[in-house]
Write a protein that holds these residues in place. Structure first.
Motif, PDB file in Angstrom:
ATOM      1  N   THR A  28       0.809  -1.752   0.127  1.00 31.99           N
ATOM      2  CA  THR A  28       0.241   0.052  -0.096  1.00 31.99           C
ATOM      3  C   THR A  28       0.998   1.418   0.527  1.00 31.99           C
ATOM      4  O   THR A  28       0.726   2.383   0.337  1.00 31.99           O
ATOM      5  CB  THR A  28      -0.896   0.086   1.289  1.00 31.99           C
ATOM      6  OG1 THR A  28      -0.401  -0.498   2.069  1.00 31.99           O
ATOM      7  CG2 THR A  28      -1.581  -1.064   0.631  1.00 31.99           C
ATOM      8  N   GLU A  64      -7.560   1.011   2.877  1.00 29.49           N
ATOM      9  CA  GLU A  64      -7.583   1.352   1.924  1.00 29.49           C
ATOM     10  C   GLU A  64      -6.615   1.423   1.134  1.00 29.49           C
ATOM     11  O   GLU A  64      -5.438   1.652   1.938  1.00 29.49           O
ATOM     12  CB  GLU A  64      -7.804   2.794   1.947  1.00 29.49           C
ATOM     13  CG  GLU A  64      -9.408   3.244   2.897  1.00 29.49           C
ATOM     14  CD  GLU A  64     -10.773   3.080   1.665  1.00 29.49           C
ATOM     15  OE1 GLU A  64     -10.381   2.539  -0.041  1.00 29.49           O
ATOM     16  OE2 GLU A  64     -11.576   2.848   1.785  1.00 29.49           O
ATOM     17  N   ASP A  67      -4.852   5.034  -4.313  1.00 28.21           N
ATOM     18  CA  ASP A  67      -4.848   5.293  -5.542  1.00 28.21           C
ATOM     19  C   ASP A  67      -3.212   5.423  -6.759  1.00 28.21           C
ATOM     20  O   ASP A  67      -3.148   4.854  -7.472  1.00 28.21           O
ATOM     21  CB  ASP A  67      -5.041   7.232  -6.119  1.00 28.21           C
ATOM     22  CG  ASP A  67      -6.952   7.327  -5.805  1.00 28.21           C
ATOM     23  OD1 ASP A  67      -6.875   5.349  -5.579  1.00 28.21           O
ATOM     24  OD2 ASP A  67      -7.213   7.552  -6.426  1.00 28.21           O
ATOM     25  N   THR A  76      -6.178  -2.542  -7.433  1.00 26.86           N
ATOM     26  CA  THR A  76      -7.373  -1.165  -5.649  1.00 26.86           C
ATOM     27  C   THR A  76      -8.183  -2.088  -4.940  1.00 26.86           C
ATOM     28  O   THR A  76      -8.031  -3.271  -5.146  1.00 26.86           O
ATOM     29  CB  THR A  76      -8.948  -0.712  -6.766  1.00 26.86           C
ATOM     30  OG1 THR A  76      -9.102  -1.797  -6.985  1.00 26.86           O
ATOM     31  CG2 THR A  76      -8.093  -0.491  -8.442  1.00 26.86           C
ATOM     32  N   THR A  77      -8.483  -0.848  -4.089  1.00 21.65           N
ATOM     33  CA  THR A  77      -9.229  -1.407  -2.794  1.00 21.65           C
ATOM     34  C   THR A  77     -10.161  -2.201  -3.359  1.00 21.65           C
ATOM     35  O   THR A  77     -10.065  -3.650  -2.472  1.00 21.65           O
ATOM     36  CB  THR A  77      -9.424  -0.046  -1.760  1.00 21.65           C
ATOM     37  OG1 THR A  77      -8.401   0.356  -1.790  1.00 21.65           O
ATOM     38  CG2 THR A  77     -10.244  -0.737  -0.936  1.00 21.65           C
ATOM     39  N   ARG A  81     -10.502  -6.358  -1.686  1.00 25.06           N
ATOM     40  CA  ARG A  81     -11.138  -6.704  -0.438  1.00 25.06           C
ATOM     41  C   ARG A  81     -12.575  -7.843  -1.688  1.00 25.06           C
ATOM     42  O   ARG A  81     -12.923  -9.012  -0.691  1.00 25.06           O
ATOM     43  CB  ARG A  81     -11.838  -5.326  -0.278  1.00 25.06           C
ATOM     44  CG  ARG A  81     -11.780  -5.094   0.208  1.00 25.06           C
ATOM     45  CD  ARG A  81     -12.411  -2.865  -0.008  1.00 25.06           C
ATOM     46  NE  ARG A  81     -11.909  -2.606   1.438  1.00 25.06           N
ATOM     47  CZ  ARG A  81     -12.326  -1.191   1.486  1.00 25.06           C
ATOM     48  NH1 ARG A  81     -13.417  -0.669   0.872  1.00 25.06           N
ATOM     49  NH2 ARG A  81     -12.290  -0.384   2.651  1.00 25.06           N
TER      50      ARG A  81
END
Length: 242
Positions: A28, A64, A67, A76-77, A81
């Motif tokens: 991240t 999160e 970006d 992406t998040t 998920r």
């Protein structure tokens, strides 16, 4: 029993090049103490650089994904998920897989190793998993390249160094692609500097500890001279875990 041909070290290369582990994380962000794993790869290459074992993970990091990070590795998040596994499970399995390589005496290649191994350690502690406190033997092509070709101009990113040693890197910032390319760069370095490298991965590991410390000190001096670093600050040269 004679080893299979594909497990033999190339002529002139150190024996450790016949089988190397490879390891990479995409995350991240860049703060090893606080960022999380998004994707991971651990694999095994033979003496020719061919992939003999390969395992990849996609984690739901539980936070999160910025970006800026998603733009680099493409996850992406929402995707993490929907498709990622719980972070604790991924961290535990990555550590177990790395331990199996170290326990077998197989060196593990990681480009800029302190980033990956330090972040993995913090993730382990975060999830109550016993960390790998002292991974060994580790081979870091970034450190080795700087040690043996210190004055070559230009950047030392994986993409640039791979190109310099004629190692293909397709799909940069994919954990699998980066891990495999780093392993092949390590093997290319071993061939290029075979007459100067220590004969064992264990000895090379020990030398990299000193090389990394000296490289950090030299870079600190340079950054202080150009005003990028305060004179009271120094870059951390601990290796392979900070």
């Amino acid at each position: 029993m004679e080893p299979r041909a594909h497990m033999l070290a190339p002529a002139g290369a150190p024996e450790w090049t016949r089988a190397i582990g490879v390891f990479d994380l995409e995350t991240t962000g860049v703060d090893v103490a606080h960022e999380r794993i998004v994707t991971a790869h651990v694999g095994l290459l033979d003496g020719t650089g061919a992939v003999r074992r390969s395992r990849s993970w996609l984690a739901d990091p539980g936070i999160e994904i910025p970006d800026a990070a998603a733009a680099i590795h493409g996850v992406t998040t929402a995707h993490a998920r929907a498709h990622g596994r719980p972070a604790a499970e991924v961290v535990a399995e990555v550590i177990e897989t790395l331990r199996s390589l170290f326990d077998a005496g197989i060196p593990v290649v990681a480009y800029n190793a302190p980033f990956d191994f330090s972040l993995l350690r913090h993730e382990a502690l975060r999830h109550g998993i016993p960390p790998i406190d002292d991974p060994s033997p580790v081979i870091d092509p970034l450190v080795v390249d700087k040690a043996y070709d210190r004055y070559r101009p230009g950047k030392r990113t994986l993409a640039v160094v791979a190109e310099h040693y004629a190692v293909p890197l397709v799909g940069a910032h994919d954990a699998s692609a980066d891990a495999v390319a780093a392993g092949r760069v390590a093997q290319a370095l071993a061939r290029r500097f075979a007459d100067r490298l220590p004969p064992t991965a264990a000895e090379l590991h020990t030398r990299q500890i000193a090389w990394a410390r000296a490289q950090a000190a030299s870079l600190s001096d340079y950054f202080i001279r150009i005003g990028r670093l305060d004179p009271d600050d120094r870059l951390d040269g601990a290796w392979p875990v900070r």
